[in-house]
Every structure is written in structure tokens, then in C-alpha cells.
Design an enzyme around this catalytic site. Structure first.
Site, short mmCIF file in Angstrom:
data_model
loop_
_atom_site.label_atom_id
_atom_site.label_comp_id
_atom_site.label_asym_id
_atom_site.label_seq_id
_atom_site.Cartn_x
_atom_site.Cartn_y
_atom_site.Cartn_z
N GLY A 36 0.81 -1.22 0.00
CA GLY A 36 0.00 0.00 0.00
C GLY A 36 0.84 1.26 0.00
O GLY A 36 0.61 2.17 0.79
N VAL A 49 -3.11 -7.82 -1.30
CA VAL A 49 -2.45 -8.58 -0.24
C VAL A 49 -3.31 -9.73 0.29
O VAL A 49 -2.78 -10.71 0.84
CB VAL A 49 -2.03 -7.67 0.94
CG1 VAL A 49 -0.90 -6.74 0.53
CG2 VAL A 49 -3.21 -6.89 1.51
N ASN A 77 1.64 -2.34 5.38
CA ASN A 77 0.91 -1.08 5.58
C ASN A 77 -0.48 -1.07 4.94
O ASN A 77 -1.36 -0.36 5.40
CB ASN A 77 1.76 0.07 5.00
CG ASN A 77 0.96 1.34 4.85
OD1 ASN A 77 0.74 2.09 5.81
ND2 ASN A 77 0.49 1.61 3.63
N SER A 106 -3.31 0.24 14.39
CA SER A 106 -4.07 1.48 14.60
C SER A 106 -4.42 1.56 16.08
O SER A 106 -4.56 0.53 16.75
CB SER A 106 -5.37 1.44 13.79
OG SER A 106 -6.26 2.45 14.24
N TYR A 129 -12.80 -3.10 11.53
CA TYR A 129 -11.46 -2.51 11.48
C TYR A 129 -10.71 -2.75 12.80
O TYR A 129 -9.55 -3.19 12.81
CB TYR A 129 -11.59 -1.02 11.18
CG TYR A 129 -10.29 -0.28 11.03
CD1 TYR A 129 -9.52 -0.42 9.88
CD2 TYR A 129 -9.82 0.59 12.02
CE1 TYR A 129 -8.32 0.27 9.72
CE2 TYR A 129 -8.64 1.29 11.87
CZ TYR A 129 -7.90 1.13 10.72
OH TYR A 129 -6.71 1.82 10.57
N ILE A 177 -3.92 10.35 11.38
CA ILE A 177 -2.81 10.82 10.53
C ILE A 177 -3.39 11.50 9.30
O ILE A 177 -4.37 11.01 8.71
CB ILE A 177 -1.93 9.62 10.10
CG1 ILE A 177 -1.42 8.84 11.32
CG2 ILE A 177 -0.78 10.09 9.21
CD1 ILE A 177 -0.54 9.61 12.28
P1 NDP Z 1 -4.61 5.19 2.29
O1 NDP Z 1 -6.05 4.86 2.10
O2 NDP Z 1 -4.15 6.58 2.05
O3 NDP Z 1 -3.72 4.19 1.39
C1 NDP Z 1 -3.98 2.82 1.44
C2 NDP Z 1 -2.95 2.09 0.62
O4 NDP Z 1 -3.23 0.69 0.71
C3 NDP Z 1 -2.99 2.45 -0.85
O5 NDP Z 1 -1.69 2.41 -1.37
C4 NDP Z 1 -3.82 1.32 -1.45
O6 NDP Z 1 -3.49 1.01 -2.81
C5 NDP Z 1 -3.38 0.17 -0.59
N1 NDP Z 1 -4.33 -0.93 -0.59
C6 NDP Z 1 -5.66 -0.90 -0.33
N2 NDP Z 1 -6.17 -2.12 -0.45
C7 NDP Z 1 -5.15 -2.94 -0.80
C8 NDP Z 1 -5.06 -4.32 -1.08
N3 NDP Z 1 -6.12 -5.13 -1.01
N4 NDP Z 1 -3.85 -4.83 -1.41
C9 NDP Z 1 -2.76 -4.03 -1.51
N5 NDP Z 1 -2.80 -2.72 -1.26
C10 NDP Z 1 -3.99 -2.18 -0.91
O7 NDP Z 1 -4.27 4.68 3.76
P2 NDP Z 1 -3.49 5.40 4.96
O8 NDP Z 1 -2.18 5.91 4.52
O9 NDP Z 1 -4.43 6.31 5.64
O10 NDP Z 1 -3.30 4.14 5.94
C11 NDP Z 1 -2.22 3.25 5.79
C12 NDP Z 1 -2.25 2.25 6.93
O11 NDP Z 1 -2.23 2.94 8.17
C13 NDP Z 1 -3.48 1.37 6.95
O12 NDP Z 1 -3.15 0.07 7.37
C14 NDP Z 1 -4.36 2.05 7.98
O13 NDP Z 1 -5.27 1.15 8.58
C15 NDP Z 1 -3.32 2.54 8.96
N6 NDP Z 1 -3.77 3.66 9.77
C16 NDP Z 1 -4.09 4.88 9.19
C17 NDP Z 1 -4.51 5.93 9.98
C18 NDP Z 1 -4.84 7.27 9.42
O14 NDP Z 1 -5.28 8.15 10.18
N7 NDP Z 1 -4.64 7.53 8.13
C19 NDP Z 1 -4.66 5.77 11.43
C20 NDP Z 1 -4.29 4.47 11.92
C21 NDP Z 1 -3.87 3.47 11.12
P3 NDP Z 1 -4.35 1.64 -4.04
O15 NDP Z 1 -4.08 3.11 -3.95
O16 NDP Z 1 -3.79 1.01 -5.25
O17 NDP Z 1 -5.78 1.29 -3.76
#
Ligand code: NDP
Length: 245
Positions: free
Chosen positions: A12, A62, A88, A140, A153, A186
Site C-alpha cells: 500500500g 495482499v 501497511n 491502529s 477494522y 494521521i
Molecule cells: P490510504 O487509504 O491513504 O492508502 C492505502 C494504501 O493501501 C494504498 O496504497 C492502497 O493502494 C493500498 N491498498 C488498499 N487495499 C489494498 C489491497 N487489497 N492490497 C494491496 N494494497 C492495498 O491509507 P493510509 O495511509 O491512511 O493508511 C495506511 C495504513 O495505516 C493502513 O493500514 C491504515 O489502517 C493505517 N492507519 C491509518 C490511519 C490514518 O489516520 N490515516 C490511522 C491508523 C492506522 P491503491 O491506492 O492502489 O488502492
């Protein structure tokens, strides 16, 4: 250059926290597999930023073991080793539990928990053969706090933390480290999309009175994959501005 000659897979990594981690690890010399699910153009931009000789984009869901296996094969074909895995990739699909459908439950568990299992299992053999490896799972604060509408989640992230501890016990013998990071709110697309009044409510809960930056999570991921973290195993590090204090 703390990560010269190291090879890292960041799931991701097309945007948000994963992108920030990919860029930071690359700035320290690591070669990066920029994994994504659908956003090829965004992933290619990350690769371009890092440099084509040091990064490649790879589409793999994934939650699908065969696609994860292809990603591992491609990484080994290109660079011959895997030193770092950052799990991630994650999704949300909020709904009150009472009305949550089977699909809404299962999809979040599949990506956020089974996806981590798939990637850990797929790199483990290579890391055991190398007798070294660092895995960082992005959890998280929802794992310990729960949040309204996030039963799927919160359960996926609590499961991820349990997996982290069990796998850390299994892998310590092989000099393989597995730790988690639990970010709070974040500033990524997810937070940007919140209504202003909801943002204000959340800010009131955070002792530091601001949302975190993806780069602030990335710094902790970098720390965990360097020698500086040589006695940290199976832990979850909160990066949350104090929200869980
Ligand atoms: P984003 O939604 O900005 O990005 C998610 C990423 O994951 C993208 O690159 C997306 O790829 C990829 N992704 C989604 N589904 C799949 C899949 N099935 N297989 C492979 N890749 C996938 O997420 P964030 O940056 O906000 O969050 C990243 C991580 O941090 C997550 O695990 C989230 O739960 C965790 N988190 C985030 C918080 C926040 O406030 N933002 C708080 C706490 C935890 P594509 O663009 O190609 O779809």
C-alpha cells in the site's frame, strides 16, 4: 545511508503512510517494491520519485496469496533478497455492527489481517534462509480504543497485533524482528475526507491538538528496521499524539 543494500517491500505504498515510508526508506538507500492494489499511476509516481534503478511498482492484492507470491518472486528476481517488509496496506468500511453485512466484515478482515498473514508467511522462508529480517505491521489505535462503526477494522488491527506477538516469538531465533506501529489520526486521504465538525471533535481528544503526519509514522518505521531497535521485539509503538494516554 542506514539501509544501503537492503531490499524492502512496502504494501500500500501508492499514497498516504505507505508512500511516506517508501520514500524515507529509499532516502536511506533501500531498494523498494512499491506495492499497490489499483492506483498504478500513483505507484509509478512514487517509483519515479525514488528512481527506477532503486524502486519498482507491483500490483498485488495482499489478501490474495497467489498475487503476494508473485510479488515475492518478482522481488527476488530483481534484487535477490528481502530484508524488510512493511505491512501497511489497509482499508476501512465503517458501519454499526448491528447493520454490518457479511461482506463489509469480511473484506476488512481479509485485507487488514489475512493480508498481513499472507505477506508474513510469504517472506518468512527467505528471511529464515538469510537469518535476518525486519517486519513492521501498521496497526491502529483502534485496536485498543475501538471506534464507533469500526468493529471490523478494530478487530482486524487487534488481530494484527496478536499475530505480531506470536510471529515475533516464532522468528526471534532466526534474527527476524516483527513489531507494530499504531498510528492515531494521521493526515491522509482518510482524514482529509472527514467533515469539519467531526475533525474538530477528534482534535479535542488529542493531547497534542493536531493530527499526525505520514512522515512522523515513517520515522518510527525507519527506526524499527535499523540496528537502533536491536532489542525491540513483538511490540506496538503508538504514534498518536497522546490519544491513548
Ligand atoms: P490510504 O487509504 O491513504 O492508502 C492505502 C494504501 O493501501 C494504498 O496504497 C492502497 O493502494 C493500498 N491498498 C488498499 N487495499 C489494498 C489491497 N487489497 N492490497 C494491496 N494494497 C492495498 O491509507 P493510509 O495511509 O491512511 O493508511 C495506511 C495504513 O495505516 C493502513 O493500514 C491504515 O489502517 C493505517 N492507519 C491509518 C490511519 C490514518 O489516520 N490515516 C490511522 C491508523 C492506522 P491503491 O491506492 O492502489 O488502492
Amino acid at each position: 545511508m542506514q539501509l544501503k543494500d537492503k531490499v524492502a517491500i512496502v504494501t500500500g505504498a501508492s499514497k498516504g503512510i505507505g508512500k511516506a515510508i517508501a520514500l524515507l526508506l529509499a532516502s536511506q538507500g533501500a531498494k523498494i517494491v512499491v506495492n499497490f492494489a489499483t492506483e498504478k499511476m500513483l505507484a509509478e509516481e512514487v517509483v519515479k520519485k525514488i528512481g527506477h534503478n532503486q524502486a519498482l511498482a507491483f500490483a498485488a492484492h495482499v489478501e490474495k496469496p497467489d498475487e503476494v507470491a508473485s510479488m515475492i518472486r518478482e522481488t527476488l528476481k530483481h534484487w535477490g533478497r528481502i530484508d524488510i517488509l512493511i505491512n501497511n496496506a489497509g482499508i476501512i468500511n465503517d458501519k454499526f455492527l448491528m447493520v454490518m453485512t457479511d461482506d463489509e466484515w469480511q473484506k476488512v478482515i481479509d485485507v487488514n489481517l489475512t493480508g498481513v498473514f499472507n505477506c508474513c508467511r510469504a517472506v518468512a522462508k527467505q528471511m529464515v534462509a538469510q537469518k535476518s529480517g525486519k517486519i513492521v505491521n501498521i496497526s491502529s489505535t483502534a485496536a485498543v480504543r475501538g471506534l464507533l462503526g469500526q468493529a471490523n477494522y478494530a478487530a482486524s488491527k487487534a488481530g494484527l497485533e496478536g499475530l505480531t506477538k506470536a510471529f515475533a516469538k516464532e522468528m526471534s531465533h532466526y534474527n527476524i524482528y516483527i513489531n507494530s506501529i499504531a498510528p492515531g489520526f494521521i493526515e491522509s486521504d482518510r482524514v482529509a475526507e472527514l467533515r469539519e465538525d467531526i475533525k474538530r471533535d477528534y482534535l479535542r481528544l488529542i493531547p497534542m491538538e493536531r493530527f499526525g503526519l505520514p512522515e512522523e509514522v515513517a520515522q518510527v518505521a525507519l527506526f524499527l528496521v535499523t540496528e537502533a531497535a536491536s532489542y525491540i521485539q513483538g511490540q506496538t509503538i503508538m504514534v498518536d499524539g497522546g490519544i491513548t494516554v
